[in-house]
Design a protein around this motif. Structure first.
Motif, mmCIF file in Angstrom:
data_model
loop_
_atom_site.group_PDB
_atom_site.id
_atom_site.type_symbol
_atom_site.label_atom_id
_atom_site.label_comp_id
_atom_site.label_asym_id
_atom_site.label_seq_id
_atom_site.Cartn_x
_atom_site.Cartn_y
_atom_site.Cartn_z
ATOM 1 N N UNK A 222 0.828 -1.204 0.000
ATOM 2 C CA UNK A 222 0.000 0.000 0.000
ATOM 3 C C UNK A 222 0.865 1.259 0.000
ATOM 4 N N UNK A 223 1.961 1.226 0.729
ATOM 5 C CA UNK A 223 2.829 2.393 0.800
ATOM 6 C C UNK A 223 3.613 2.600 -0.497
ATOM 7 N N UNK A 224 3.970 1.526 -1.174
ATOM 8 C CA UNK A 224 4.695 1.662 -2.441
ATOM 9 C C UNK A 224 3.826 2.306 -3.508
ATOM 10 N N UNK A 225 2.509 2.208 -3.339
ATOM 11 C CA UNK A 225 1.616 2.792 -4.333
ATOM 12 C C UNK A 225 1.356 4.273 -4.073
ATOM 13 N N UNK B 38 -7.276 4.010 1.716
ATOM 14 C CA UNK B 38 -6.354 3.354 0.790
ATOM 15 C C UNK B 38 -6.973 2.129 0.139
ATOM 16 N N UNK B 39 -7.911 1.483 0.831
ATOM 17 C CA UNK B 39 -8.455 0.221 0.326
ATOM 18 C C UNK B 39 -9.831 0.350 -0.314
ATOM 19 N N UNK C 14 -2.867 11.240 0.713
ATOM 20 C CA UNK C 14 -2.633 9.876 0.235
ATOM 21 C C UNK C 14 -2.819 9.858 -1.275
ATOM 22 N N UNK C 15 -1.820 10.357 -1.990
ATOM 23 C CA UNK C 15 -1.927 10.498 -3.426
ATOM 24 C C UNK C 15 -1.318 9.285 -4.127
ATOM 25 N N UNK C 16 -2.087 8.636 -4.966
ATOM 26 C CA UNK C 16 -1.632 7.432 -5.650
ATOM 27 C C UNK C 16 -0.725 7.806 -6.812
ATOM 28 N N UNK C 17 0.357 7.053 -6.969
ATOM 29 C CA UNK C 17 1.284 7.309 -8.058
ATOM 30 C C UNK C 17 0.618 7.074 -9.397
ATOM 31 N N UNK C 18 1.022 7.828 -10.395
ATOM 32 C CA UNK C 18 0.506 7.638 -11.741
ATOM 33 C C UNK C 18 1.099 6.378 -12.328
#
Length: 286
Positions: free
Chosen positions: A186-189, A264-265, A282-286
């Motif tokens: 979750x953190x890597x994303x 996150x989920x 909590x911004x998700x990577x592109x």
């Protein structure tokens, strides 16, 4: 920077709003604190009574900082007991917070019941955390200045990677190793800014702790001529204030981690948190 501060403060206020609606959540960190003190006493008192503490000190001095086999075994057992207690009550707190975010009205028994049902996974995670802690401690004692700095960074990386393990244990039936992997996944994303709220809570309470300490010091200086009983009452009041602040901080951090995991989920933090605020943290990577 100003935007991050505003987001951090918004998350602190949202967590505080949830806590105001369910003050019973404060009981979980209180129980955790009492239990950890009992664990410390169960190790320290026998060592003091039998002279084992002095023996460990002599072994450490002779080995240049090492504990010896018996010392490391005892330290590992202490880590294991402490982590088990801490993770158990943290799981109860986060589980109850998740129920509150779902719109339910959890009781103390509900949180403890949830944590008890996750006890095997909690024990497993405590075993993993104790092992990592022991390895980092052993490496630190044998490393130079630069090596200790690197090991310190490894410790921070472990803390970050496992930030969501407790919410995962509270919300799922995953085992401890799978929970660690899921937390890191979750953190890597993300950009890693999911810790903004936690940093905001720590910063806000850091300021409060310093302010109370300064106020307490000023009052002691001003009451220097008062009786011992008056000074004792003043000291007791400030100790209780520190304990209360610590309980509130722990509860807010548990609430925030629960909300962050939910967002996150499932994309929604639940009651009390606005999606736009958490989206900034909590911004998700592109």
């Amino acid at each position: 920077m100003a935007g991050k501060f505003a987001t951090s403060w918004a998350l602190v206020k949202a967590s505080a709003a949830v806590l105001r609606s369910d003050r019973e959540l404060l009981v979980f960190p209180l129980l955790s604190g009492v239990a950890t003190l009992l664990v410390v006493a169960s190790f320290a008192l026998p060592l003091l009574a039998t002279g084992g503490l002095a023996h460990l000190h002599d072994v450490t001095a002779r080995s240049g900082g090492g504990f010896g086999v018996a010392g490391y075994a005892l330290l590992f057992l202490f880590y294991l007991c402490q982590y088990t207690v801490i993770f158990f009550f943290n799981t109860a707190l986060v589980g109850a917070a998740m129920m509150r975010l779902d719109g339910d009205n959890p009781t103390l028994a509900d949180g403890l019941r949830l944590a008890w049902s996750r006890l095997p996974a909690i024990l497993g995670y405590a075993l993993i955390a104790a092992t990592v802690g022991m390895l980092l401690r052993a490496l630190e004692q044998r490393a130079g200045l630069i090596g200790r700095w690197v090991i310190g960074l490894l410790g921070v990386a472990w803390t970050v990677a496992t930030f969501l393990v407790v919410p995962i244990l509270a919300a799922t039936d995953l085992g401890p190793a799978q929970a660690v992997k899921e937390s890191a996944k979750l953190l890597r994303r993300t950009w890693g800014e999911n810790l903004i709220g936690n940093a905001g809570i720590s910063m806000a309470f850091g300021v409060l702790f310093v302010a109370i300490a300064l106020l307490g010091g000023a009052m002691f200086l001003a009451s220097g001529s008062h009786s011992l009983a008056v000074n004792g009452v003043v000291a007791a009041v400030f100790v209780l204030a520190f304990i209360l602040l610590g309980l509130i901080q722990s509860a807010l951090q548990g609430i925030y981690s629960a909300a962050l995991y939910r967002y996150a989920t499932v994309g929604s933090a639940g009651d009390g948190f606005e999606a736009t605020t958490l989206a900034q943290a909590f911004r998700v990577k592109a």
